[in-house]
Write a protein that holds these residues in place. Structure first.
Motif, PDB file in Angstrom:
ATOM      1  N   LEU A 166      35.028  73.156  28.639  1.00  0.00           N
ATOM      2  CA  LEU A 166      34.667  74.280  28.567  1.00  0.00           C
ATOM      3  C   LEU A 166      35.999  74.813  27.449  1.00  0.00           C
ATOM      4  CD1 LEU A 166      32.308  75.672  28.397  1.00  0.00           C
ATOM      5  CD2 LEU A 166      32.829  77.120  30.485  1.00  0.00           C
ATOM      6  N   ILE A 167      35.335  75.235  26.360  1.00  0.00           N
ATOM      7  CA  ILE A 167      36.602  76.404  25.803  1.00  0.00           C
ATOM      8  C   ILE A 167      35.516  77.421  25.595  1.00  0.00           C
ATOM      9  CG2 ILE A 167      37.529  76.797  23.768  1.00  0.00           C
ATOM     10  CD1 ILE A 167      37.539  73.815  22.754  1.00  0.00           C
ATOM     11  N   GLY A 168      36.528  78.873  26.545  1.00  0.00           N
ATOM     12  CA  GLY A 168      35.539  80.418  25.698  1.00  0.00           C
ATOM     13  C   GLY A 168      36.371  80.653  25.097  1.00  0.00           C
ATOM     14  N   LEU A 169      36.566  82.132  24.698  1.00  0.00           N
ATOM     15  CA  LEU A 169      37.039  82.912  24.249  1.00  0.00           C
ATOM     16  C   LEU A 169      36.536  84.969  25.217  1.00  0.00           C
ATOM     17  CD1 LEU A 169      39.072  84.050  22.685  1.00  0.00           C
ATOM     18  CD2 LEU A 169      37.547  84.293  20.990  1.00  0.00           C
ATOM     19  N   CYS A 170      37.429  85.481  25.423  1.00  0.00           N
ATOM     20  CA  CYS A 170      36.050  86.229  26.287  1.00  0.00           C
ATOM     21  C   CYS A 170      37.611  87.674  25.457  1.00  0.00           C
ATOM     22  CB  CYS A 170      36.777  86.086  27.909  1.00  0.00           C
ATOM     23  SG  CYS A 170      35.970  84.750  28.346  1.00  0.00           S
ATOM     24  N   TYR A 171      36.499  88.961  25.606  1.00  0.00           N
ATOM     25  CA  TYR A 171      37.663  89.980  25.489  1.00  0.00           C
ATOM     26  C   TYR A 171      37.273  91.029  26.264  1.00  0.00           C
ATOM     27  CZ  TYR A 171      38.789  94.486  23.402  1.00  0.00           C
ATOM     28  OH  TYR A 171      39.542  95.251  22.753  1.00  0.00           O
ATOM     29  N   ARG A 172      38.196  91.738  26.833  1.00  0.00           N
ATOM     30  CA  ARG A 172      37.853  93.090  28.005  1.00  0.00           C
ATOM     31  C   ARG A 172      38.679  93.699  27.840  1.00  0.00           C
ATOM     32  NH1 ARG A 172      41.303  95.782  30.269  1.00  0.00           N
ATOM     33  NH2 ARG A 172      40.530  97.095  32.176  1.00  0.00           N
ATOM     34  N   SER A 173      37.023  94.737  26.956  1.00  0.00           N
ATOM     35  CA  SER A 173      37.840  96.467  26.579  1.00  0.00           C
ATOM     36  C   SER A 173      39.192  97.125  27.768  1.00  0.00           C
ATOM     37  CB  SER A 173      36.688  97.333  26.023  1.00  0.00           C
ATOM     38  OG  SER A 173      37.337  98.005  25.377  1.00  0.00           O
ATOM     39  N   PRO A 174      39.717  98.322  27.088  1.00  0.00           N
ATOM     40  CA  PRO A 174      41.248  98.389  28.234  1.00  0.00           C
ATOM     41  C   PRO A 174      40.103  99.757  28.347  1.00  0.00           C
ATOM     42  CG  PRO A 174      41.548  98.856  25.569  1.00  0.00           C
ATOM     43  CD  PRO A 174      40.681  97.696  25.926  1.00  0.00           C
ATOM     44  N   SER A 175      38.836  99.504  28.190  1.00  0.00           N
ATOM     45  CA  SER A 175      37.405 100.746  28.443  1.00  0.00           C
ATOM     46  C   SER A 175      36.647 100.880  29.104  1.00  0.00           C
ATOM     47  CB  SER A 175      37.354 102.039  27.310  1.00  0.00           C
ATOM     48  OG  SER A 175      36.541 101.107  26.235  1.00  0.00           O
ATOM     49  N   ASN A 176      36.385  99.680  29.375  1.00  0.00           N
ATOM     50  CA  ASN A 176      35.760  98.410  30.424  1.00  0.00           C
ATOM     51  C   ASN A 176      35.175  99.767  31.801  1.00  0.00           C
ATOM     52  OD1 ASN A 176      34.736  96.365  29.016  1.00  0.00           O
ATOM     53  ND2 ASN A 176      35.090  95.013  30.365  1.00  0.00           N
ATOM     54  N   SER A 177      33.975  99.682  31.845  1.00  0.00           N
ATOM     55  CA  SER A 177      33.992 100.266  33.235  1.00  0.00           C
ATOM     56  C   SER A 177      34.198  98.925  34.347  1.00  0.00           C
ATOM     57  CB  SER A 177      32.448 100.768  33.192  1.00  0.00           C
ATOM     58  OG  SER A 177      31.565  99.433  33.441  1.00  0.00           O
ATOM     59  N   GLU A 178      34.430  99.321  35.775  1.00  0.00           N
ATOM     60  CA  GLU A 178      34.308  98.524  36.767  1.00  0.00           C
ATOM     61  C   GLU A 178      33.093  97.591  36.464  1.00  0.00           C
ATOM     62  OE1 GLU A 178      35.855  96.707  39.840  1.00  0.00           O
ATOM     63  OE2 GLU A 178      36.839  97.779  39.040  1.00  0.00           O
ATOM     64  N   THR A 179      32.003  98.606  36.683  1.00  0.00           N
ATOM     65  CA  THR A 179      30.570  96.539  36.290  1.00  0.00           C
ATOM     66  C   THR A 179      30.987  96.082  35.500  1.00  0.00           C
ATOM     67  OG1 THR A 179      29.334  98.787  36.599  1.00  0.00           O
ATOM     68  CG2 THR A 179      28.189  96.744  35.850  1.00  0.00           C
ATOM     69  N   GLU A 180      31.533  96.795  34.267  1.00  0.00           N
ATOM     70  CA  GLU A 180      31.727  95.417  33.090  1.00  0.00           C
ATOM     71  C   GLU A 180      32.975  94.941  33.233  1.00  0.00           C
ATOM     72  OE1 GLU A 180      30.618  97.968  29.261  1.00  0.00           O
ATOM     73  OE2 GLU A 180      32.298  98.769  30.335  1.00  0.00           O
ATOM     74  N   ASN A 181      34.166  94.774  34.106  1.00  0.00           N
ATOM     75  CA  ASN A 181      35.048  94.258  34.391  1.00  0.00           C
ATOM     76  C   ASN A 181      34.517  93.155  36.026  1.00  0.00           C
ATOM     77  OD1 ASN A 181      36.810  94.921  33.317  1.00  0.00           O
ATOM     78  ND2 ASN A 181      37.698  96.932  34.532  1.00  0.00           N
ATOM     79  N   GLN A 182      33.955  93.564  36.548  1.00  0.00           N
ATOM     80  CA  GLN A 182      32.998  92.462  37.275  1.00  0.00           C
ATOM     81  C   GLN A 182      32.235  91.918  36.846  1.00  0.00           C
ATOM     82  OE1 GLN A 182      34.174  92.725  40.536  1.00  0.00           O
ATOM     83  NE2 GLN A 182      33.075  90.975  40.919  1.00  0.00           N
ATOM     84  N   ALA A 183      31.347  91.953  36.046  1.00  0.00           N
ATOM     85  CA  ALA A 183      31.054  91.003  35.113  1.00  0.00           C
ATOM     86  C   ALA A 183      31.537  89.546  34.207  1.00  0.00           C
ATOM     87  CB  ALA A 183      29.902  91.478  33.344  1.00  0.00           C
TER      88      ALA A 183
END
Length: 130
Positions: A94-111
């Motif tokens: 499995l190959i995955g590419l993810c992006y986490r925005s610096p402005s993510n909410s805690e809910t988005e981070n948890q997701a």
């Protein structure tokens, strides 16, 4: 794109990813983003009301047999794209590419963390930028 194409031709990576593409399907057709010799797996940001930013593209050399993983790709508001690289021995990576925005909410981070936790139950390579 010309600079990226030169770097790819020099380095010849098996796979690589780009985040923060800012691409929109109606403004940036696949033909503008494709790189010769690579299969492109593209996810534009669609899940947020702010359409600025986001988006991921995963490029995999054409010599590899890959299948997009819809069950993991762009789930729960996470900018991500995932595919199974099928080996000649019948196993899958499995190959995955993810992006986490610096402005993510805690809910988005948890997701994002939950998605990585689910993916990590398989043989996985995760490309992520924080």
């Amino acid at each position: 794109m010309p600079y990226l194409e030169v770097q790819v031709s020099l380095l010849e990576p098996d796979f690589f990813g780009i985040t923060e593409t800012w691409a929109k399907e109606d403004m940036h057709p696949d033909s503008e983003l494709m790189i010769s010799g690579y299969t492109m797996y593209r996810i534009d940001r669609k899940h947020r009301t702010k359409m600025r930013g986001g988006g991921c593209i995963l490029y995999v050399k054409n010599c590899f047999n890959c299948v997009l993983r819809d069950d993991l790709t762009n789930q729960d508001g996470v900018d991500s794209v995932w595919c199974n690289l099928c080996t000649s021995h019948g196993s899958k990576l499995l190959i995955g590419l993810c992006y986490r925005s610096p402005s993510n909410s805690e809910t988005e981070n948890q997701a994002l963390y939950n998605l990585i936790r689910i993916a990590s139950t398989e043989q996985v390579i995760i490309i992520t930028l924080v």
